[in-house]
Design a protein around this motif. Sequence first.
Motif, PDB file in Angstrom:
ATOM      1  N   MET A   1       0.852  -1.188   0.000  1.00  0.00           N
ATOM      2  CA  MET A   1       0.000   0.000   0.000  1.00  0.00           C
ATOM      3  C   MET A   1       0.886   1.236   0.000  1.00  0.00           C
ATOM      4  N   ASN A   2       0.746   2.104  -0.991  1.00  0.00           N
ATOM      5  CA  ASN A   2       1.518   3.332  -1.080  1.00  0.00           C
ATOM      6  C   ASN A   2       0.711   4.496  -0.527  1.00  0.00           C
ATOM      7  N   LEU A   3       1.249   5.168   0.463  1.00  0.00           N
ATOM      8  CA  LEU A   3       0.560   6.288   1.077  1.00  0.00           C
ATOM      9  C   LEU A   3       1.200   7.589   0.620  1.00  0.00           C
ATOM     10  N   SER A   4       0.408   8.614   0.475  1.00  0.00           N
ATOM     11  CA  SER A   4       0.925   9.920   0.097  1.00  0.00           C
ATOM     12  C   SER A   4       0.430  10.957   1.086  1.00  0.00           C
ATOM     13  N   ILE A   5       1.063  12.117   1.053  1.00  0.00           N
ATOM     14  CA  ILE A   5       0.636  13.202   1.934  1.00  0.00           C
ATOM     15  C   ILE A   5      -0.828  13.538   1.670  1.00  0.00           C
ATOM     16  N   GLY A   6      -1.201  13.554   0.424  1.00  0.00           N
ATOM     17  CA  GLY A   6      -2.572  13.895   0.074  1.00  0.00           C
ATOM     18  C   GLY A   6      -3.571  12.902   0.626  1.00  0.00           C
ATOM     19  N   ILE A  28       7.236   4.851   7.699  1.00  0.00           N
ATOM     20  CA  ILE A  28       6.148   4.950   6.722  1.00  0.00           C
ATOM     21  C   ILE A  28       5.678   6.393   6.597  1.00  0.00           C
ATOM     22  N   LEU A  29       5.514   7.063   7.735  1.00  0.00           N
ATOM     23  CA  LEU A  29       5.057   8.455   7.716  1.00  0.00           C
ATOM     24  C   LEU A  29       6.100   9.382   7.121  1.00  0.00           C
ATOM     25  N   GLN A  30       7.344   9.198   7.526  1.00  0.00           N
ATOM     26  CA  GLN A  30       8.398  10.070   7.010  1.00  0.00           C
ATOM     27  C   GLN A  30       8.587   9.885   5.508  1.00  0.00           C
ATOM     28  N   THR A  31       8.401   8.651   5.029  1.00  0.00           N
ATOM     29  CA  THR A  31       8.500   8.404   3.591  1.00  0.00           C
ATOM     30  C   THR A  31       7.425   9.162   2.830  1.00  0.00           C
ATOM     31  N   SER A  32       6.300   9.413   3.503  1.00  0.00           N
ATOM     32  CA  SER A  32       5.216  10.180   2.889  1.00  0.00           C
ATOM     33  C   SER A  32       5.380  11.678   3.099  1.00  0.00           C
ATOM     34  N   GLY A  33       6.524  12.085   3.672  1.00  0.00           N
ATOM     35  CA  GLY A  33       6.791  13.510   3.855  1.00  0.00           C
ATOM     36  C   GLY A  33       6.168  14.098   5.095  1.00  0.00           C
ATOM     37  N   ILE A  34       5.792  13.259   6.044  1.00  0.00           N
ATOM     38  CA  ILE A  34       5.128  13.735   7.257  1.00  0.00           C
ATOM     39  C   ILE A  34       6.118  13.739   8.415  1.00  0.00           C
TER      40      ILE A  34
END
Length: 248
Positions: A1-6, A28-34
Amino acid sequence: MNLSIGELGFSRAELERGDPDLGDLEVILQTSGIEVKWFLRKHMLRGSIQLSPETLVMGGLSSVRAALRTMGRSLPEAEDYPPALLPFLRRRVWPSTLAAALGAVEQSGRPIFVKPRRVRKRFTGVVLSGPHQWPLSQVSGRTEVWCSDVVHFQSEARAFVRRSELVEIRHYWGAPALPPDEATVVSMIQNLAENAPAGYALDVGVLDDGSTALIEMTDGFSLDRYGLDGAAYLDVVSARWRELIGVT
């Protein structure tokens, strides 16, 4: 599952230090820029952590409750047995008080399972099985409880649900070779869909006759993970958090 900031809709995440379910979510969160920050429960309870609608908070029940209070929100009343799921209980379940439940056991001689009603985690569910039994010495007899007939589950599992779609079923107790019937679980989800939270779990079990029954529904803001993939777990919990703080 690929998560994005959006998809997540957050710029920062506050994760409770020491919660074993959260350990691998940082990457996982940091990879999404969070941006990820870890907090101590005492700081959240004191209201000393700055929160905004762009902040995701994940942790134990008391921490989530305190975070919502800081943001001018509150936890909804616990709904362990929604009306739409009553056909799947396969046992009697009724509201009472702890004192009345104990009195019923003493009068009938039949055991009753009791668990807190309205107030989450007030005490751990227990079977009242004999006269003069009072295993909950620190709990008032006036405490509202759910009572149910005592049944035997051969195995128990948790079905994680996001926006009325089954994410995964994870076994957590009993015989792994006796999984719940997935079609029955999907029927539960469909029955509840009209009034379902964005993220939640259904604890289900396999009875001695092989049928699948609902144990209870659990709200998605603070869930034991039972080995669910980190990204999938994050998807369920973040969807419910976003709903609780009124972010669409």
